[in-house]
Design a protein around this motif. Sequence first.
Motif, PDB file in Angstrom:
ATOM      1  N   UNK A   1       6.057  15.018  -9.801  1.00  0.00           N
ATOM      2  CA  UNK A   1       7.034  15.173 -10.865  1.00  0.00           C
ATOM      3  C   UNK A   1       6.493  15.060 -12.279  1.00  0.00           C
ATOM      4  N   UNK A   2       5.353  14.412 -12.448  1.00  0.00           N
ATOM      5  CA  UNK A   2       4.842  14.231 -13.800  1.00  0.00           C
ATOM      6  C   UNK A   2       3.923  15.372 -14.195  1.00  0.00           C
ATOM      7  N   UNK A   3       3.892  15.664 -15.476  1.00  0.00           N
ATOM      8  CA  UNK A   3       2.906  16.596 -15.997  1.00  0.00           C
ATOM      9  C   UNK A   3       1.551  15.917 -16.005  1.00  0.00           C
TER      10      UNK A   3
ATOM     11  N   UNK B   1       0.833  -1.212   0.000  1.00  0.00           N
ATOM     12  CA  UNK B   1       0.000   0.000   0.000  1.00  0.00           C
ATOM     13  C   UNK B   1       0.856   1.245   0.000  1.00  0.00           C
ATOM     14  N   UNK B   2       1.887   1.224   0.814  1.00  0.00           N
ATOM     15  CA  UNK B   2       2.777   2.376   0.911  1.00  0.00           C
ATOM     16  C   UNK B   2       3.477   2.622  -0.410  1.00  0.00           C
ATOM     17  N   UNK B   3       3.918   1.550  -1.070  1.00  0.00           N
ATOM     18  CA  UNK B   3       4.561   1.688  -2.370  1.00  0.00           C
ATOM     19  C   UNK B   3       3.628   2.350  -3.374  1.00  0.00           C
ATOM     20  N   UNK B   4       2.404   1.901  -3.369  1.00  0.00           N
ATOM     21  CA  UNK B   4       1.436   2.474  -4.303  1.00  0.00           C
ATOM     22  C   UNK B   4       1.234   3.957  -4.033  1.00  0.00           C
ATOM     23  N   UNK B   5       1.190   4.258  -2.758  1.00  0.00           N
ATOM     24  CA  UNK B   5       0.968   5.647  -2.372  1.00  0.00           C
ATOM     25  C   UNK B   5       2.124   6.521  -2.824  1.00  0.00           C
ATOM     26  N   UNK B   6       3.332   6.029  -2.604  1.00  0.00           N
ATOM     27  CA  UNK B   6       4.526   6.761  -3.029  1.00  0.00           C
ATOM     28  C   UNK B   6       4.509   6.961  -4.533  1.00  0.00           C
ATOM     29  N   UNK B   7       4.064   5.933  -5.236  1.00  0.00           N
ATOM     30  CA  UNK B   7       4.007   6.007  -6.685  1.00  0.00           C
ATOM     31  C   UNK B   7       3.096   7.149  -7.142  1.00  0.00           C
ATOM     32  N   UNK B   8       1.903   7.213  -6.571  1.00  0.00           N
ATOM     33  CA  UNK B   8       0.995   8.280  -6.973  1.00  0.00           C
ATOM     34  C   UNK B   8       1.530   9.622  -6.505  1.00  0.00           C
TER      35      UNK B   8
END
Length: 208
Positions: free
Chosen positions: A144-146, A131-138
Motif C-alpha cells: 500500500x505504501x509508495x 514475527x508474524x506481525x512484523x511480516x504483515x507490517x512489511x
Amino acid sequence: MILELKQLFGAIFEEELIHEIAKVGTLREVPEDYMLIDIGEQIKGIPLMISGAIKIYRENANGDELLLYYLEEGDSCTLTYTLEMNASKSKIRAISELPSKLIMIPLKQMKVWEQQYPSWRNFLFRSYQIRMDELIETLDSLAFDGLEKRLMNYLTEKKRVNGKDELQITHQNIALELHSSRVVISRLLKKLELSGKIQLRRNEILMV
DNA sequence: ACATTAATTGTGT
DNA sequence: ACACAATTAATGT
C-alpha cells in the motif's frame, strides 16, 4: 552463558529449562555483516538472540532480494522454525546488521521441550506472533505504501536498530534491500534531503 | 606527491 | 531504464 540467559529469559523460562538451554545450545558470536545462513542451506537449529541485530531476507529465483525484518535481542526466528519443520532447507537468508551474540538450539531439542516445558511453548507462540506481525507490517508497506514512504520507514527502522543517527550505507545497498534500483533511491534520498529530513554524505546518511 | 582506477552519487533524456 | 558526468576513495609508483 547462563548469566546472559537469566538476564534475558529469567522471567520467562524455568530455572531447569535455562540450564538445559545452556547445555545443548551453542553460543555464537558473529561480527557485523556476517552471513549466518543462506537460502538452500541445511537448517541445523533456531537462534535465540542475545544481543545485536540480524537482518532476514527473502530472495526469489532471479536473485532479487528483499528485506523482511530484523531480529533483535530476546527474539527468535520462529517463523523459520515452522517453515522449516518439514523441508529442512532454508528459505531465507540471515545476515548480521551489527556484531551479534546468539544461541543456536538444535531442532531436536525444541520438540522435546515443547512437550516438557509450558514456558517454552508460550515463548514459541508469543515469538511466532511477533514475527508474524512484523511480516504483515512489511507486507502492508509493500502493498500500500509508495516507495518514498517505504524508504523513510526503512531509514527510521535502521536508525532505531543501530541506535545511531549516522547510517553507513550506500544507495546501491538500500536499493537491493528494498528491491528497487539505485537511481530511484538516489532521487528519493535527494528529495528527502531537500525537505530537510536527512542529510546525504558519501557512504553515509544523517538522520535529522 | 602524482597518476590511475574503481566505487559512489548526481542528472538529463 | 539507460547513459554519462562528477565526485570521492583506494592503490600503486
